[in-house]
Design an enzyme around this catalytic site. Structure first.
Site, PDB file in Angstrom:
ATOM      1  CD1 TRP A   1      39.161 -21.783 -49.678  1.00 13.60           C
ATOM      2  CD2 TRP A   1      40.515 -23.543 -49.961  1.00 13.60           C
ATOM      3  NE1 TRP A   1      39.286 -22.418 -48.467  1.00 13.60           N
ATOM      4  CE2 TRP A   1      40.112 -23.501 -48.616  1.00 13.60           C
ATOM      5  CE3 TRP A   1      41.363 -24.578 -50.384  1.00 13.60           C
ATOM      6  CZ2 TRP A   1      40.533 -24.454 -47.685  1.00 13.60           C
ATOM      7  CZ3 TRP A   1      41.782 -25.517 -49.459  1.00 13.60           C
ATOM      8  CH2 TRP A   1      41.370 -25.455 -48.121  1.00 13.60           C
TER       9      TRP A   1
ATOM     10  N   GLY B   1      37.110 -31.283 -53.651  1.00 10.50           N
ATOM     11  CA  GLY B   1      37.849 -30.517 -52.650  1.00 10.50           C
ATOM     12  C   GLY B   1      38.644 -31.374 -51.685  1.00 10.50           C
TER      13      GLY B   1
ATOM     14  CE1 TYR C   1      42.254 -27.110 -52.853  1.00 13.17           C
ATOM     15  CE2 TYR C   1      42.929 -29.239 -51.962  1.00 13.17           C
ATOM     16  CZ  TYR C   1      41.930 -28.384 -52.406  1.00 13.17           C
ATOM     17  OH  TYR C   1      40.625 -28.809 -52.405  1.00 13.17           O
TER      18      TYR C   1
ATOM     19  NE  ARG D   1      37.244 -33.226 -59.294  1.00 14.10           N
ATOM     20  CZ  ARG D   1      37.757 -34.372 -58.853  1.00 14.10           C
ATOM     21  NH1 ARG D   1      37.109 -35.501 -59.039  1.00 14.10           N
ATOM     22  NH2 ARG D   1      38.927 -34.402 -58.231  1.00 14.10           N
TER      23      ARG D   1
ATOM     24  CG  HIS E   1      45.531 -19.565 -64.294  1.00 10.84           C
ATOM     25  ND1 HIS E   1      45.428 -19.835 -62.952  1.00 10.84           N
ATOM     26  CD2 HIS E   1      44.309 -19.862 -64.830  1.00 10.84           C
ATOM     27  CE1 HIS E   1      44.194 -20.271 -62.687  1.00 10.84           C
ATOM     28  NE2 HIS E   1      43.503 -20.285 -63.798  1.00 10.84           N
TER      29      HIS E   1
ATOM     30  CB  SER F   1      46.619 -24.998 -57.856  1.00 13.30           C
ATOM     31  OG  SER F   1      47.219 -25.725 -58.881  1.00 13.30           O
ATOM     32  N   GLY F   2      43.481 -24.346 -56.384  1.00 13.62           N
ATOM     33  CA  GLY F   2      42.909 -23.677 -55.225  1.00 13.62           C
ATOM     34  C   GLY F   2      42.646 -22.193 -55.455  1.00 13.62           C
ATOM     35  CB  THR F   3      42.247 -20.258 -58.614  1.00 11.56           C
ATOM     36  OG1 THR F   3      43.166 -21.156 -59.218  1.00 11.56           O
ATOM     37  CG2 THR F   3      42.517 -18.835 -59.043  1.00 11.56           C
TER      38      THR F   3
HETATM   39  P1  A3P Z   1      38.904 -30.947 -57.136  1.00 13.32           P
HETATM   40  O1  A3P Z   1      38.599 -31.015 -58.586  1.00 13.32           O
HETATM   41  O2  A3P Z   1      40.037 -31.851 -56.746  1.00 13.32           O
HETATM   42  O3  A3P Z   1      37.726 -31.135 -56.264  1.00 13.32           O
HETATM   43  P2  A3P Z   1      40.669 -23.852 -58.910  1.00 13.32           P
HETATM   44  O4  A3P Z   1      39.875 -23.073 -57.938  1.00 13.32           O
HETATM   45  O5  A3P Z   1      42.107 -23.440 -58.961  1.00 13.32           O
HETATM   46  O6  A3P Z   1      40.024 -23.930 -60.234  1.00 13.32           O
HETATM   47  O7  A3P Z   1      40.749 -25.332 -58.324  1.00 13.32           O
HETATM   48  C1  A3P Z   1      39.587 -26.116 -58.237  1.00 13.32           C
HETATM   49  C2  A3P Z   1      39.837 -27.207 -57.211  1.00 13.32           C
HETATM   50  O8  A3P Z   1      39.736 -26.645 -55.899  1.00 13.32           O
HETATM   51  C3  A3P Z   1      38.788 -28.285 -57.301  1.00 13.32           C
HETATM   52  O9  A3P Z   1      39.448 -29.460 -56.829  1.00 13.32           O
HETATM   53  C4  A3P Z   1      37.751 -27.763 -56.329  1.00 13.32           C
HETATM   54  O10 A3P Z   1      36.856 -28.731 -55.858  1.00 13.32           O
HETATM   55  C5  A3P Z   1      38.623 -27.230 -55.226  1.00 13.32           C
HETATM   56  N1  A3P Z   1      37.970 -26.192 -54.416  1.00 13.32           N
HETATM   57  C6  A3P Z   1      37.170 -25.194 -54.842  1.00 13.32           C
HETATM   58  N2  A3P Z   1      36.771 -24.440 -53.811  1.00 13.32           N
HETATM   59  C7  A3P Z   1      37.329 -24.962 -52.709  1.00 13.32           C
HETATM   60  C8  A3P Z   1      37.273 -24.622 -51.323  1.00 13.32           C
HETATM   61  N3  A3P Z   1      36.565 -23.594 -50.899  1.00 13.32           N
HETATM   62  N4  A3P Z   1      37.981 -25.391 -50.466  1.00 13.32           N
HETATM   63  C9  A3P Z   1      38.699 -26.444 -50.893  1.00 13.32           C
HETATM   64  N5  A3P Z   1      38.782 -26.811 -52.191  1.00 13.32           N
HETATM   65  C10 A3P Z   1      38.108 -26.085 -53.085  1.00 13.32           C
END
Ligand code: A3P
Length: 321
Positions: A72, A289, A220, A287, A130, A68-70
């Protein structure tokens, strides 16, 4: 067979035996405890963290449903809190993955240790989890520590999670996972790691509504839309607002830029190596984003099912995705 045997060997083993279990769509074992589904491998570290973690008043706890944006949020909070210690071009984020810099209670600190010594970590300490809101250690509920939650559209979360698990092949059936229809059906029935997603979000949303100074609730999608205002909001909530001087110097943009998807994804440290006890590839945290990628994988009927679910589960609470 990549499944990690972190199965409880003591009182937890006994507890586990009494609980309902289910196979996830990728072949990881799930256990239902107090209304939530947890990976069996995370059950013991989670309960140890819940029992033994002692929060300090200055702690910041990043809470999320996975995908969910962890990553980030870890990068952003770390950069905000440590901006006096490291300039942007000296940031540890340039050399290591955000998950190395901000550890998870359950996947890192309590993974193998029942009661690790965390006293010497410089303050403000930032930890991630989580865990659902009600599962957080008592000291987090009771003291002055702050919680930052980030939620995401469940359809995008599901798609992201599916890619993540297929790429990392953690479960026993990783080579023969259930198809997307069956996996989605389980998701909608709440049978997935940290699920049901609606209970997870709702718990934090209610906590935020009751005490907005204790719990910040981010989305997010809002970070994607306007990172500057969200970074300011996070910094204020953490107790480190940007001064006028810092804003003029462009520090907010620098931090947002460093932590952006493109920037982090392109770093060598995030292109190689593993994390979370070697279970997952660093690169798998980056992946696409994007917002709305679900439209490439799920049907309008599936979206409608989740929409109705959320409508009934979140009714009257003001929570919308
Ligand atoms: P997608 O699979 O839709 O691309 P988490 O960090 O909670 O594991 O979530 C991973 C999701 O956040 C992935 O989504 C990933 O690409 C996206 N993500 C990781 N780093 C990011 C960033 N700096 N900015 C925006 N999205 C990011």
């Amino acid at each position: 067979d990549h499944e990690v045997d972190n199965s409880p060997k003591d009182e937890f083993q006994e507890l586990l035996q009494t609980l309902e279990q289910h196979m996830s769509w990728d072949g990881q074992r799930l256990v239902k405890y107090k209304g939530f589904w947890f990976l069996v491998m995370i059950f013991r570290p989670m309960l140890f963290a819940r029992k033994n973690f002692k929060a300090k008043d200055t702690d910041v706890i990043i809470s999320t449903m996975s995908k969910s944006g962890t990553t980030w949020l870890k990068a952003l909070t770390f950069s905000i809190a440590n901006r006096d210690r490291f300039t942007i071009d000296q940031s540890p984020l340039l050399a290591c993955n955000p998950h190395t810099v901000v550890p998870f209670l359950e996947y890192n600190l309590y993974w193998e240790q029942e009661n690790p010594d965390l006293e010497d970590i410089p303050c403000p300490r930032i930890f991630a989890t989580h865990m659902p809101f009600d599962f957080l250690p008592d000291s987090v509920h009771e003291n002055g520590s702050r919680i930052i939650y980030i939620g995401r559209n469940p359809l995008d979360q599901f798609v992201s999670q599916r890619h993540f698990l297929l790429e990392n092949k953690i479960g026993k059936e990783a080579d023969h996972p259930l198809g997307v229809d069956e996996a989605f059906d389980m998701f909608c029935r709440g049978i997935h790691s940290w699920g049901p997603f609606w209970e997870h979000m709702h718990g934090y949303w209610n906590a935020h509504s009751e005490n907005p100074r204790k719990v910040l609730f981010l989305k997010y999608e809002d970070l994607k839309e306007d990172i500057t205002s969200q970074v300011k909001k996070i910094a204020e909530f953490m107790g480190f607002p940007f001064s006028l001087e810092e804003a003029k110097q462009g520090l907010i943009d620098q931090i947002s830029g460093l932590c952006s998807f493109e920037s982090l994804r392109n770093l060598a440290a995030n292109k190689t190596g593993n994390n979370l006890n070697g279970l997952v590839k660093n690169s798998s945290f980056f992946r696409k984003g994007k917002v709305g990628d679900w439209t490439n994988y799920l049907t309008p009927a599936m979206a409608e099912r989740v929409r109705k679910l959320m409508e009934s589960k979140f009714e009257g609470s003001g929570l919308i995705f």
